[in-house]
Design an enzyme around this catalytic site. Structure first.
Site, PDB file in Angstrom:
ATOM      1  N   GLY A  46       0.839  -1.201   0.000  1.00  0.00           N
ATOM      2  CA  GLY A  46       0.000   0.000   0.000  1.00  0.00           C
ATOM      3  C   GLY A  46       0.865   1.239   0.000  1.00  0.00           C
ATOM      4  O   GLY A  46       0.602   2.200   0.723  1.00  0.00           O
ATOM      5  N   ASN A  64       1.122  -2.616   5.386  1.00  0.00           N
ATOM      6  CA  ASN A  64       0.318  -1.402   5.546  1.00  0.00           C
ATOM      7  C   ASN A  64      -0.961  -1.409   4.725  1.00  0.00           C
ATOM      8  O   ASN A  64      -1.938  -0.765   5.111  1.00  0.00           O
ATOM      9  CB  ASN A  64       1.196  -0.199   5.143  1.00  0.00           C
ATOM     10  N   TYR A  83     -13.669  -4.497   9.722  1.00  0.00           N
ATOM     11  CA  TYR A  83     -12.386  -3.796   9.900  1.00  0.00           C
ATOM     12  C   TYR A  83     -11.866  -4.018  11.326  1.00  0.00           C
ATOM     13  O   TYR A  83     -10.717  -4.417  11.537  1.00  0.00           O
ATOM     14  CB  TYR A  83     -12.594  -2.304   9.623  1.00  0.00           C
ATOM     15  N   THR A 141     -12.500  -6.312  13.498  1.00  0.00           N
ATOM     16  CA  THR A 141     -12.165  -7.710  13.787  1.00  0.00           C
ATOM     17  C   THR A 141     -10.856  -8.122  13.115  1.00  0.00           C
ATOM     18  O   THR A 141      -9.987  -8.757  13.732  1.00  0.00           O
ATOM     19  CB  THR A 141     -13.305  -8.632  13.311  1.00  0.00           C
ATOM     20  N   THR A 142     -10.709  -7.757  11.832  1.00  0.00           N
ATOM     21  CA  THR A 142      -9.501  -8.188  11.114  1.00  0.00           C
ATOM     22  C   THR A 142      -8.268  -7.430  11.615  1.00  0.00           C
ATOM     23  O   THR A 142      -7.169  -7.993  11.672  1.00  0.00           O
ATOM     24  CB  THR A 142      -9.669  -8.032   9.585  1.00  0.00           C
ATOM     25  N   LYS A 143      -8.437  -6.170  12.019  1.00  0.00           N
ATOM     26  CA  LYS A 143      -7.284  -5.425  12.555  1.00  0.00           C
ATOM     27  C   LYS A 143      -6.891  -5.978  13.933  1.00  0.00           C
ATOM     28  O   LYS A 143      -5.702  -6.015  14.277  1.00  0.00           O
ATOM     29  CB  LYS A 143      -7.594  -3.931  12.623  1.00  0.00           C
ATOM     30  N   ILE A 157      -5.662   9.790  10.869  1.00  0.00           N
ATOM     31  CA  ILE A 157      -4.551  10.228  10.006  1.00  0.00           C
ATOM     32  C   ILE A 157      -5.172  10.759   8.710  1.00  0.00           C
ATOM     33  O   ILE A 157      -5.955  10.050   8.060  1.00  0.00           O
ATOM     34  CB  ILE A 157      -3.589   9.061   9.675  1.00  0.00           C
TER      35      ILE A 157
HETATM   36  P1  NDP Z   1      -4.999   5.063   1.679  1.00  0.00           P
HETATM   37  O1  NDP Z   1      -6.331   4.693   1.099  1.00  0.00           O
HETATM   38  O2  NDP Z   1      -4.500   6.444   1.554  1.00  0.00           O
HETATM   39  O3  NDP Z   1      -3.880   4.075   1.064  1.00  0.00           O
HETATM   40  C1  NDP Z   1      -4.125   2.698   1.041  1.00  0.00           C
HETATM   41  C2  NDP Z   1      -3.014   2.036   0.244  1.00  0.00           C
HETATM   42  O4  NDP Z   1      -3.254   0.626   0.225  1.00  0.00           O
HETATM   43  C3  NDP Z   1      -2.991   2.505  -1.198  1.00  0.00           C
HETATM   44  O5  NDP Z   1      -1.649   2.502  -1.653  1.00  0.00           O
HETATM   45  C4  NDP Z   1      -3.795   1.414  -1.921  1.00  0.00           C
HETATM   46  O6  NDP Z   1      -3.455   1.400  -3.296  1.00  0.00           O
HETATM   47  C5  NDP Z   1      -3.310   0.180  -1.131  1.00  0.00           C
HETATM   48  N1  NDP Z   1      -4.189  -0.975  -1.209  1.00  0.00           N
HETATM   49  C6  NDP Z   1      -5.502  -1.066  -0.872  1.00  0.00           C
HETATM   50  N2  NDP Z   1      -5.950  -2.302  -1.125  1.00  0.00           N
HETATM   51  C7  NDP Z   1      -4.897  -3.023  -1.616  1.00  0.00           C
HETATM   52  C8  NDP Z   1      -4.725  -4.342  -2.073  1.00  0.00           C
HETATM   53  N3  NDP Z   1      -5.731  -5.219  -2.097  1.00  0.00           N
HETATM   54  N4  NDP Z   1      -3.496  -4.733  -2.494  1.00  0.00           N
HETATM   55  C9  NDP Z   1      -2.461  -3.853  -2.494  1.00  0.00           C
HETATM   56  N5  NDP Z   1      -2.563  -2.589  -2.078  1.00  0.00           N
HETATM   57  C10 NDP Z   1      -3.769  -2.175  -1.649  1.00  0.00           C
HETATM   58  O7  NDP Z   1      -5.074   4.581   3.191  1.00  0.00           O
HETATM   59  P2  NDP Z   1      -4.263   5.031   4.494  1.00  0.00           P
HETATM   60  O8  NDP Z   1      -2.913   5.462   4.120  1.00  0.00           O
HETATM   61  O9  NDP Z   1      -5.157   5.917   5.258  1.00  0.00           O
HETATM   62  O10 NDP Z   1      -4.218   3.639   5.263  1.00  0.00           O
HETATM   63  C11 NDP Z   1      -3.089   2.786   5.246  1.00  0.00           C
HETATM   64  C12 NDP Z   1      -3.250   1.762   6.362  1.00  0.00           C
HETATM   65  O11 NDP Z   1      -3.361   2.462   7.606  1.00  0.00           O
HETATM   66  C13 NDP Z   1      -4.499   0.890   6.251  1.00  0.00           C
HETATM   67  O12 NDP Z   1      -4.188  -0.427   6.604  1.00  0.00           O
HETATM   68  C14 NDP Z   1      -5.460   1.516   7.258  1.00  0.00           C
HETATM   69  O13 NDP Z   1      -6.370   0.578   7.777  1.00  0.00           O
HETATM   70  C15 NDP Z   1      -4.482   1.994   8.322  1.00  0.00           C
HETATM   71  N6  NDP Z   1      -5.024   3.045   9.178  1.00  0.00           N
HETATM   72  C16 NDP Z   1      -5.365   4.272   8.638  1.00  0.00           C
HETATM   73  C17 NDP Z   1      -5.883   5.269   9.466  1.00  0.00           C
HETATM   74  C18 NDP Z   1      -6.270   6.626   8.953  1.00  0.00           C
HETATM   75  O14 NDP Z   1      -6.881   7.405   9.720  1.00  0.00           O
HETATM   76  N7  NDP Z   1      -5.943   7.001   7.719  1.00  0.00           N
HETATM   77  C19 NDP Z   1      -6.071   5.031  10.915  1.00  0.00           C
HETATM   78  C20 NDP Z   1      -5.693   3.708  11.345  1.00  0.00           C
HETATM   79  C21 NDP Z   1      -5.180   2.773  10.497  1.00  0.00           C
HETATM   80  P3  NDP Z   1      -4.414   0.748  -4.432  1.00  0.00           P
HETATM   81  O15 NDP Z   1      -5.794   1.241  -4.175  1.00  0.00           O
HETATM   82  O16 NDP Z   1      -3.813   1.192  -5.729  1.00  0.00           O
HETATM   83  O17 NDP Z   1      -4.287  -0.729  -4.233  1.00  0.00           O
END
Ligand code: NDP
Length: 264
Positions: free
Chosen positions: A14, A92, A157, A159-161, A190
């Site tokens: 990600g 991530n 979300y 549960t899996t986290k 964030i």
């Molecule tokens: P964004 O949506 O900004 O980024 C998510 C990233 O994950 C993108 O690069 C997306 O790219 C990639 N992604 C999503 N699904 C897949 C997949 N199946 N395979 C590969 N890549 C994937 O999210 P955030 O930066 O906000 O979140 C990142 C992580 O942080 C997540 O796990 C989220 O649960 C966690 N988090 C975020 C919070 C927040 O407030 N923002 C708070 C707590 C946790 P693409 O779509 O091209 O695949």
């Protein structure tokens, strides 16, 4: 502080935007070579090229859907061919959900189990043996405050986290004898595209702005009364990646502006 990370190799899922991209940039600034993946391969490759140019490191950006074992195998092969292995793995990739338990079908549960848990299992299983050969490593699992303090609209979300946090703990115990430190990070609010897109949808046609909505969310949940930037969170990630965090093992660290309502 010299984080002693120069010349290391980090794999980040990600990594095309949001937190993953911010962590990649923060590591590259320390001289770490980077392997990024996300489903949008073009965007990921473009970000990797930019990072390589900007920070003078080697950076790889690939199309990978981390819910697919065959895509993960390709990512690992590319990392091996390009860098000979990895020292750091940041699990991530992920996203929020919206459902009720009574309505959500099995395939929805399965998708997020694969995204939030199995991707981390499969990547750790593939990259940890290379870390062992390199004398050690770091694995960070980006979970969420929701692993402990659930939000009502996203039971899958939450549960899996929570499962990802338990996986981190078990993996930490298994890998510390090989000098591989595993930890989970539980972020709060964030500011990334997921939130802004959601806020735009909710406020469309209401006369309120997306920014007003987000400001209210922050005031309601976080004592600090604001969102963090992805860069603020990335600073914490790179500290945990550093040998300076050598005694940090098997923990879950909250970076949440005070949102967690209990003492754990
Ligand atoms: P964004 O949506 O900004 O980024 C998510 C990233 O994950 C993108 O690069 C997306 O790219 C990639 N992604 C999503 N699904 C897949 C997949 N199946 N395979 C590969 N890549 C994937 O999210 P955030 O930066 O906000 O979140 C990142 C992580 O942080 C997540 O796990 C989220 O649960 C966690 N988090 C975020 C919070 C927040 O407030 N923002 C708070 C707590 C946790 P693409 O779509 O091209 O695949």
């Amino acid at each position: 502080m010299d984080l002693e990370l120069k010349g290391k190799v980090a794999a980040i899922t990600g990594g095309s935007e949001g937190i993953g991209l911010a962590v990649a940039e923060a590591l590259a600034r320390e001289g770490v070579h980077i392997a990024l993946c996300a489903r949008n391969g073009e965007r990921t490759a473009a970000e990797a090229e930019r990072i390589a140019r900007q920070y003078g490191v080697t950076a790889l950006g690939m199309h990978v859907d981390v819910t697919k074992p065959e895509d993960i195998a390709d990512f690992v092969s590319q990392i091996e061919n390009t860098f000979g292995g990895a020292d750091i793995l940041i699990n991530n990739a992920g996203t929020g959900t919206n459902e009720t338990i009574l309505d959500a079908p099995d395939d929805r549960w399965q998708y997020y189990w694969d995204l939030h848990v199995m991707a981390a299992v499969r990547l750790s299983r593939s990259l940890a043996p290379m870390m062992k050969q390199r004398g050690g490593g770091v694995i960070l699992n980006n979970a969420s405050i929701c692993a402990t303090q659930p939000m009502g609209h996203e039971p899958i979300y939450n549960t899996t986290k929570a499962a990802l946090v338990m996986f981190s703990k078990c993996l930490a115990n298994e890998l510390i004898p090989f000098n591989i430190r595993v930890n989970a990070i539980n972020p709060g609010l964030i500011m990334t595209a997921g939130w802004t897109v959601h806020a735009e949808k909710i406020t469309e046609g209401t006369g309120r702005t997306a920014m007003d909505f987000l400001s209210d969310v922050a005031k309601e949940h976080a004592p600090i009364a604001r969102f963090a930037t992805a860069e603020e969170l990335a600073n914490f990630f790179i500290f945990l990646c550093s040998p300076k965090a050598s005694y940090c093992v098997g923990s879950s660290y909250y970076v949440d502006g005070g949102w967690l309502k209990v003492v754990t």
